[in-house]
Scaffold this motif. Sequence first.
Motif, PDB file in Angstrom:
ATOM      1  N   LEU A  92      -0.985  23.290  13.053  1.00 56.13           N
ATOM      2  CA  LEU A  92      -1.879  22.235  13.551  1.00 56.13           C
ATOM      3  C   LEU A  92      -3.271  22.368  12.956  1.00 56.13           C
ATOM      4  O   LEU A  92      -3.910  21.362  12.592  1.00 56.13           O
ATOM      5  CB  LEU A  92      -1.941  22.292  15.084  1.00 56.13           C
ATOM      6  N   ALA A  93      -3.760  23.612  12.854  1.00 56.17           N
ATOM      7  CA  ALA A  93      -5.086  23.818  12.271  1.00 56.17           C
ATOM      8  C   ALA A  93      -5.113  23.408  10.806  1.00 56.17           C
ATOM      9  O   ALA A  93      -6.079  22.804  10.324  1.00 56.17           O
ATOM     10  CB  ALA A  93      -5.494  25.286  12.427  1.00 56.17           C
TER      11      ALA A  93
ATOM     12  N   ARG B  94      -6.782  16.874   6.793  1.00 55.48           N
ATOM     13  CA  ARG B  94      -6.564  15.481   7.206  1.00 55.48           C
ATOM     14  C   ARG B  94      -7.114  14.476   6.206  1.00 55.48           C
ATOM     15  O   ARG B  94      -6.610  13.361   6.072  1.00 55.48           O
ATOM     16  CB  ARG B  94      -7.173  15.230   8.590  1.00 55.48           C
TER      17      ARG B  94
ATOM     18  N   TRP C 250      -5.193  19.644  10.552  1.00 62.59           N
ATOM     19  CA  TRP C 250      -6.529  19.119  10.869  1.00 62.59           C
ATOM     20  C   TRP C 250      -7.499  19.363   9.714  1.00 62.59           C
ATOM     21  O   TRP C 250      -8.288  18.493   9.364  1.00 62.59           O
ATOM     22  CB  TRP C 250      -7.044  19.774  12.149  1.00 62.59           C
TER      23      TRP C 250
END
Length: 318
Positions: free
Chosen positions: A96-97, A103, A100
């Motif tokens: 997830l990091a 992105r 992000w």
Amino acid sequence: MSETITTPAARPAPAPALDETMLAMDVVDTLRHADRLVERELEGDARRAALRGRLREIYASQGIEVPDAILDQGVAALEENRFVHRPTPPSLARSLATLWATRARWGKAAGALLLLAVVGSGGWWFGVHLPAERARVAEAEELREGLPRALQAEHDRVLAATTLPGPRDRAARLLAEGRAAASAGALADGRARLAALRELQQNLVQDYQVRIVSRPGEQSGIWRVPAANPRARNFYFIVEAVDRNGRPVEVPVTSEEDGTTARVSRWGLHVPPEEFERVRREKMQTGLISDPVVGQKRPGELEPRWSVPVTGGAILKW
């Protein structure tokens, strides 16, 4: 007497003090960027001492005094792999990091895919789903009201076209079967009964003659060997249906050879051998057929009234 005031010469400013930890990290970094030097020098105490001396010279050239303790810490840290970045083990949090942090790179592509998905789903909704739903509603309405009314209307037209019991009984049967199909939701079966009623009505109102083709250069009759009996022969007049003005009329004819039915204006009419031979001799002698009319179809009737013997069979190809 004058007094000379002499300004003391400017002394070089002492090198700024560095945090010991930061200095040790810098020492390690200096060692790490000299891979060959590290491999060659870090083999024993004597060479470690020589390495410390060389590092001291490097920092002295930059105006930085590094205590031996710091140099020793840096060499030890290098050997222990301190200050080395170790990637975080794979996990959901790491994934997830990473998403992000990256992105900006994949966000536009994901947005474009999302837009395409929205447009595609909208196209399916308006181009496929809604038309299919409208068709389903229209079909249900036809089954509920439209088809029964159409069946009744065609049935009534048949009754108006004939007084013969045969066609009327057939029309009543088709009407009952069509209504039952509509009640059961079988739209295809109901429409098939409706089409049969319409064809029945069209056949009843037709008015035509059946004539042997006798124009120059055209066949008036043929014979065939039936597949079921190779020793036999079937004889046919080539006939055509015409109205009172001599225009061709298409009528339903079923082939006795393969069972297919088609609306045609010309076909082969199966007749006994004696009748075929009579007409053949007449045409051979005079070149003409004195009475080519072999049948008369009147309004209100389904079949022609034949003026010659017939077997009831027919063919569509010859």
